[in-house]
Structures are given as C-alpha cells and as structure tokens.
Write an enzyme that holds these catalytic residues in place. Structure first.
Site, short mmCIF file in Angstrom:
data_model
loop_
_atom_site.label_atom_id
_atom_site.label_comp_id
_atom_site.label_asym_id
_atom_site.label_seq_id
_atom_site.Cartn_x
_atom_site.Cartn_y
_atom_site.Cartn_z
N LYS A 134 -98.26 -50.62 -1.33
CA LYS A 134 -98.72 -50.43 -2.78
C LYS A 134 -97.63 -50.84 -3.55
CE LYS A 134 -103.13 -48.01 -1.85
NZ LYS A 134 -103.63 -46.63 -2.10
N SER A 181 -108.76 -44.50 -3.23
CA SER A 181 -107.70 -44.60 -4.02
C SER A 181 -107.72 -45.18 -5.47
CB SER A 181 -106.50 -45.02 -3.39
OG SER A 181 -106.65 -46.46 -3.19
#
Length: 187
Positions: A127, A84
């Site tokens: 996140k 990611s």
C-alpha cells in the site's frame, strides 16, 4: 472523493471512493463498484458510524432520512474486497455531508468498528508503494500498524508523512479540513 489504499494479488493500488447524496424518502446507503461482501459490510459500518456520530460531526441527522447516500468505487471492472476501506468510506461520507474538503495528497487505509475503533490492516508495504507511485505525501494508518512502518526500509517511507489513528474521530481530525468543497451543496 477520497483516496484509499488497497492490497491486490499483484501489489498495492490506490482506491478512490466518491460519495453523493440524492434526495429520497427512504434514506438508505447504496454502494457500487464491483465490491465483495466484506467491502460492502465495511461501507455499511462506515455509514452507520457517521449516522451515529452525526451531531458530533456537525451533520444534521435528518439528512439521512431525506437522502440516499451513494458511495462508488470507480473502475468497476476491477474486483474490490476487504475491510481496510472503512476509514476511506467514512471520510468520503463525512466530507460529503459536511461539505468540507479532504486534505490534499492524502491516502488512508484502516478497518473500523461500529463504535469507531480503527483496526490494523495487512499489506502495508504494498500500500505504501502504491501511495508513492500515485504522488501521495500523507498517509493515515491504524495506530497498531506503526510498527510496520518502523520496521520498513527508509527507501519505502522516505518522502511520506504518516498519521496514526486509534479512532475514526482521530481520522476525521487529520483528514477533514475547514475548507469548503468546490460548488457546495445545501442539504
């Protein structure tokens, strides 16, 4: 330096990516910072995407032959892995080679392909919380992760502006400003 967002076993974390160019005759990519194989592959894909799209980005393709690009993730004692960070790495390299600033208080997460597609990622909730703790106000996410934000409680997303991208080109439009970096380097 670009702020990425990472998932860890103990929750979300910010992940800084810094890039420099060093004159060399072999023009390669160096990546450091206690990285796993998947993250090293993400760096390679990001580098190759920037090279393949250099003219469109306003980057002289000859820069790659005359310089080694070094991408470093500080806090080397902390292991880092996963796909990611692709958009974070690509943005760091583009900012370096265009000598343009990245938008302030912006963080991002997203896997990329060689053709510049931005793929969905996991750990969105963790996140987002890491971004809030770090004082981030804007976040770039893969477009396919929009449903994760839509389903999240208001308390998690309050005060954050989300940008969604299907392509790396869209990420660059959001992240790279027209402002030059401080102490620009001429390549």
């Amino acid at each position: 330096m670009v702020t990425g967002l990472a998932w860890t076993q103990v929750g979300g974390a910010i992940l800084l990516a810094e890039s420099v160019a060093t004159p060399s005759k072999d023009g390669r990519l160096t990546v450091t910072g206690n990285l796993g194989d998947v993250m090293k592959e993400s760096a390679s894909i990001a580098y190759e995407w920037v090279k393949a799209n250099s003219s469109k980005l306003g980057i002289d393709p000859a820069i790659f032959d005359r310089n080694t690009i070094h991408v470093h993730f500080p806090e080397g004692a902390v292991p880092k892995d996963g796909p990611s960070a692709g958009i974070t790495i690509a943005t760091s390299i583009v900012s370096l080679l265009t000598q343009k600033r990245v938008a302030p208080r912006l963080a991002m997460t997203g896997e990329i392909t060689l053709r510049g597609r931005v793929l969905p990622i996991g750990g969105v909730k963790e996140k987002i919380l890491a971004a809030k703790r770090a004082g981030i106000s804007q976040i770039i996410l893969p477009a396919k992760n929009k449903r994760d934000i839509d389903d999240m409680p208001e308390a998690y997303v309050n005060g954050l502006e989300f940008h969604y991208a299907d392509t790396v080109d869209q990420v660059m439009e959001i992240a790279i400003t027209d402002q030059p970096v401080v102490n620009p380097v001429k390549f």
